[in-house]
Design an enzyme around this catalytic site. Structure first.
Site, PDB file in Angstrom:
ATOM      1  CB  CYS A 135      -0.983   0.003   1.166  1.00  0.00           C
ATOM      2  SG  CYS A 135      -0.305  -0.324   2.783  1.00  0.00           S
TER       3      CYS A 135
ATOM      4  CB  VAL B 213      -0.216   5.740  -0.499  1.00  0.00           C
ATOM      5  CG1 VAL B 213      -0.466   7.179  -0.051  1.00  0.00           C
ATOM      6  CG2 VAL B 213      -1.310   4.832   0.032  1.00  0.00           C
TER       7      VAL B 213
END
Lengths: 500, 519
Positions: free
Chosen positions: B153, B157
């Protein structure tokens, strides 16, 4: 008898140095230079092990390290049993750390205790885009409704939280106010912070300072009648019940343990700790920060101790007793004497089976040195050791109190290095974690997980040492290791060769 | 003192000794500021009620005990199914430690995977340098035949572009230009481990078929008689893949298993550590474009992969983790139809044996109510098998199940009179399941290891089928697919049923009139 036993210290040193040179050859030059600083052979009399530590892992290698989230949620905060720890961010981090560390506790799970549960905000794409603060606030409301007996909440930040700029502090403050001062602790332990889980320990310690201690009114009366013998256990995570088999000894010598950090711990115990007369610190790496803080702010002295193996236990009991009066000093002697027959019996049973066996270790931030004494009590020798996330002060402690001349030292070892070292040194036992376990067992090397005690334990304290000794024996002397090579592939015996 | 050198007591017994019990009681009373036991009891009872269930199901933000993991885990699982391949996860390193531990705890096997170890500076400046150095290190150290890149993640991001990064890394000499570095973006905040499997596999197939990220010409499909097979994210990959190979061979079908990780999660203990073992060869992965058809055993594990394959001109067929007679029939008949090969008598006999076993034992399962949770495909496979046995899959729950999945499950219920009172719960977690088990009790629950909390709290016996299974050993070595696999699942269910019957009848002079030796 293993290879190491038949060589002189000088020979071992030469071999280990050669071994280091050899493993470095596989890397590109730049990486070899970086890794070289983390590998060494201990020289007796030196102040540390001569390796760099607490530095970023090299990209693309199989490091054994975890992250700051693992240090905070998995180690420091997670075991506090009466609080709900929200894994704030995507689902994975909380899932993978769900009840994996065996922090034993007593309580009614889901009602007044929550350690073996996984609470997550399960971030979706929209939470990344619009931010997760509103969701976090709602999560806290839902927790209050469905788990009304929780004594507090922590927010364990996963990577995206810091990156998208969520204000978890504001949400925590706001909700705490709404719930009449409930303890709600935002923890900025995003996984990309720092170089390993170590920073997560520090961040978690600081959050206890800022959001638990600093909230307590300085003149608030203690919730119990203080005694001169009040101590707190700091840095024991109660893996397989370690803190319990430690606590019982402190209590038997006449001390009163008013708090346990953090295995089987509660918020009330955290809050009580500044009233302790002494903090006794087991895992120095993960909780020296808060111990130093309590010393500075509340004037509470702290002392390190080691409850692995009878030699270190006795030494530690006497050291702790040294902070108190004769009653406690006598208590320590009484406890040592009480358990001496048990220790004699354990050693009489297992030492003959383990004498002269060699061990290579690679664990987190404490055990690579602390367990050495326990192995020595069984006549075993640790010939290689290193830390996943130790700092220079850990390597100083290791050099000055634990390892022998010529010991192979490897900081933040990579999978490749560790395999090569074990292949060449041929120890009788490797002690490391789940990711390493099956690698070495495939190689036919006996193994014990030294994070989780291979689902056994406790290993701390006198009761724990009996289990430790039994487990090392069952690992090394398991009949299975004789079966790794099929009989038709075994090297022919000299007699047979002669007959041919 | 309870401890004894001759009979060492560990945590199982040690802490039950009176001195520890006393110590723990004192700790609680004096220092834990415990809740009033009556209040604990009151809330405990309240949490079993329909009222609590209603509040629990009204949850919108909080997830408690979810039955799913994140994308990158699935990507790692798929990547190790290729010959000599190491998964390289671009992002923070702690994630990789978690994936490796998770897989090792399930399979009791080593799990190899590297990370680009991104930290704060990479969060600010991007992870390009980590990719450049990381690929070079992985390549020289572990000498893989292929490095399969996926993300966490964090990398998603900050928006790291894998295609561009890998290209740059190749230009900088991290790996040779023609070296295979397939990639997939696998953000942890989208889908679950099942999605990650799909994305990674799609990335690898795309790499080989569609010009290796612009470094080679696209492959031209020249149809042959082979059949590709994809297992999907499957905790039983060791047993299942081998069983499927046996079925293919029995039928005389030429096949390619894509992402065959059955050997890497089942290496022998013989003095050697094999970081790479087995796996789909890179040549086979490329040549799979020529196959006649691709069969996926798990639709939701291959939602994106199958359309890609279909777009290259192959027939694609997907199943939902087929378990039992009918589901295996459909699989075997599809194989026969596509390959044009007859179904051999040997398989018909195996089928007959499964039917025989079900006939022998169905009386013990008939009418029993089950709760099932797990991945979407597994839930469908198990529900269908239970209906076939005359049981009722009363609650079927998948945290990573969608509305469309729920409709499919409902269709399975509708296909049988035993499905009449059964309900499906997409997107719900195990804390929802807990409420269901209290308010609408069932006889057994089927799910992964985390179900042991449900078993303890609700008293519903747990049959462990799913992923992960941490607290029982070696089940992954047994197939659940094919007629043989159906037999295994049947036996696991029956064993639990008989254990329960024995437990309920073994009280002397009270219930032991039914403590029978013949069942």
């Amino acid at each position: 008898m293993s290879l190491a036993q038949t060589q002189s210290v000088a020979e071992i040193k030469a071999r280990n140095k050669e071994l280091i040179e050899e493993v470095l050859k596989v890397y590109p030059e730049k990486t070899a230079k970086r890794r070289a600083k983390h590998l060494n052979v201990h020289e007796a009399g030196k102040s540390d092990c001569g390796v760099k530590s607490n530095i970023k892992s090299v990209p693309g290698v199989m490091t054994i390290r975890g992250c700051a989230y693992a240090g905070s949620k998995g180690v420091v905060w997670g075991p506090i049993k009466d609080m709900i720890h929200i894994s704030h961010g995507p689902v994975g981090c909380g899932q993978y750390s769900w009840a994996a560390r065996r922090n034993y506790y007593i309580g009614t799970t889901g009602i007044d205790t929550f350690v073996t549960m996984q609470f997550t905000s399960d971030f979706q794409e929209k939470d990344i885009v619009f931010g997760g603060d509103k969701k976090l606030a709602k999560i806290m409301d839902e927790i209050q409704e469905l788990f009304p007996l929780n004594n507090g909440i922590t927010v364990q930040s996963e990577c995206p939280i810091g990156l998208i700029g969520d204000d978890i502090e504001a949400v925590s403050k706001q909700k705490s106010k709404e719930y009449e001062g409930k303890t709600i602790v935002p923890v900025r332990c995003e996984g990309f912070r720092g170089v390993s889980q170590s920073l997560g320990h520090h961040i978690a310690n600081d959050s206890i300072r800022d959001w638990v201690f600093d909230k307590i009114a300085p003149d608030a009366p203690p919730k119990f009648e203080p005694t001169p013998y009040d101590v707190a256990i700091i840095g024991d995570y109660n893996i397989g019940g370690d803190a319990w088999s430690s606590r019982i000894l402190l209590e038997e010598m006449g001390l009163r343990v008013i708090a346990q950090w953090s295995g089987d711990g509660s918020l009330a115990e955290l809050e009580a700790t500044p009233k302790a007369k002494l903090n006794v610190l087991h895992c120095y790496r993960s909780m020296n920060y808060i111990s130093r803080h309590m010393e500075e702010k509340y004037g509470i002295p702290w002392c390190e101790y080691n409850f692995f193996g009878p030699s270190k236990i006795a030494e530690s009991l006497r050291k702790i007793a040294g902070f108190f009066d004769d009653k406690i000093k006598e208590g320590a002697e009484r406890v040592i004497a009480k358990y001496q027959p048990l220790m004699d019996a354990v050693i009489a049973r297992y030492r003959p089976r383990l004498e002269g066996k060699t061990v290579m270790l690679f664990v987190g931030g404490l055990r690579p040195r602390h367990v050495i004494g326990a192995y020595e009590d069984l006549g075993m020798e640790v010939v290689g050791t290193g830390y996943e996330f130790g700092h220079n002060d850990d390597y100083q402690r290791t050099a000055q109190h634990y390892v022998k001349d010529g010991t192979l030292i490897y900081d933040d070892v990579t999978g490749y290095e560790f395999e090569k070292f074990v292949e060449k040194v041929q120890p009788d036992l490797v002690g490391s974690g789940i990711k390493e376990k099956y690698v070495f067992q495939k190689m036919g090397v006996p193994f014990r997980q030294m994070h989780s005690w291979d689902y056994s334990g406790p290993y701390h304290g006198y009761d724990g040492f009996a289990i430790f000794a039994r487990d090392m024996d069952m690992a090394i002397n398991s009949p299975i290791w004789k079966k790794a090579t099929p009989p038709w592939k075994a090297a022919p015996k000299p007699a047979l060769m002669a007959a041919e | 003192m309870t401890q004894n050198a001759d009979h060492v007591l560990d945590h199982f017994e040690l802490f039950r000794g009176p001195e520890y019990q006393q110590m723990l009681a004192n700790k609680k009373k004096m220092f834990e500021n415990p809740r009033d036991p009556a209040e604990v009891e009151r809330i405990r009872e309240w949490a079993k009620t329909p009222e609590y269930r209603e509040k629990n199901f009204a949850r919108e933000a909080l997830t408690v005990n979810p039955a799913k993991a994140c994308q990158p885990l699935g990507a790692v699982f798929a990547a190790v199914g290729f010959e000599g391949t190491i998964p390289f996860v671009h992002g923070s390193q702690g994630c990789v430690a978690y994936y490796r531990s998770h897989l090792s705890r399930h399979f009791k096997e080593p799990s190899s995977c590297v990370s680009s170890s991104m930290t704060e500076d990479a969060a600010v400046f991007g992870g390009l340098n980590n990719m450049i150095d990381g690929l070079a290190n992985t390549y020289s150290m572990y000498k893989p035949k292929m490095i399969a890149v996926s993300t966490t993640c964090m990398a998603e991001v900050i928006g790291d572009d894998l295609n561009a990064f890998i290209k740059t890394a190749k230009e900088k000499g991290s790996v040779p230009n023609e070296y295979d570095v397939p990639f997939a973006h696998t953000p942890a905040f989208v889908g679950s481990h099942v999605t990650g499997y799909d994305n990674a596999l799609k990335g690898i197939i795309e790499h080989f078929w569609d010009g290796k990220a612009g470094t080679a010409p696209k492959l031209e499909r020249q149809p042959n008689e082979k059949i590709n097979f994809i297992g999907g994210f499957d905790g039983y990959t060791v047993g299942n893949t081998r069983e499927v190979k046996r079925i293919f061979e029995t039928m005389g079908i030429e096949y390619t298993i894509l992402a065959d990780n059955s050997d890497v999660f089942d290496t022998p203990t013989d003095g050697e550590f094999r970081m790479y073992d087995g796996g789909t060869t890179l040549e086979d992965a490329a040549n799979a474009i020529h196959a006649k058809a691709t069969i996926s055993m798990q639709h939701y594990s291959t939602e994106k992969t199958l359309p890609l394959i279909a777009a290259h001109g192959q027939e694609v067929v997907s199943f939902n983790h087929p378990i039992g007679v009918t589901a295996t029939d459909e699989f075997i008949m599809a194989l026969s139809r596509i390959s044009g090969k007859a179904i051999p008598e040997e398989l018909a006999r195996e089928r007959g044996r499964l039917v025989d076993a079900m006939a022998d034992s169905s009386a013990h399962i008939h009418g029993k109510k089950f709760a099932i949770y797990g991945d979407p495909d597994l839930c469908i496979g198990l529900a269908a098998f239970l209906l076939e046995l005359g049981a009722e899959p009363t609650h079927v729950l998948a945290t990573n199940g969608t509305k469309q999945w729920a409709e499919k499950v409902q269709a399975v219920f509708d296909s049988s009179p035993f499905g009449q009172n059964c309900h499906v719960y997409p997107g719900k977690d195990l804390w929802h399941m807990r409420s269901l088990l209290f308010t609408e009790p069932v006889d057994f629950v089927i799910g992964n290891t985390y179900g042991k909390y449900l078993e303890r709290d609700t008293g519903t016996p747990l049959i462990r089928i799913g992923f992960p299974i941490f607290d029982r050993h070696h089940h992954h070595r047994y197939p659940v697919w094919g007629y043989q696999g159906g037999m295994n699942v049947l036996v696991w269910i029956l064993d639990k049923i008989f254990d329960e019957i024995d437990r309920n009848t073994n009280v002397p002079a009270k219930t032991d009139f039914s403590f029978d030796i013949i069942r």
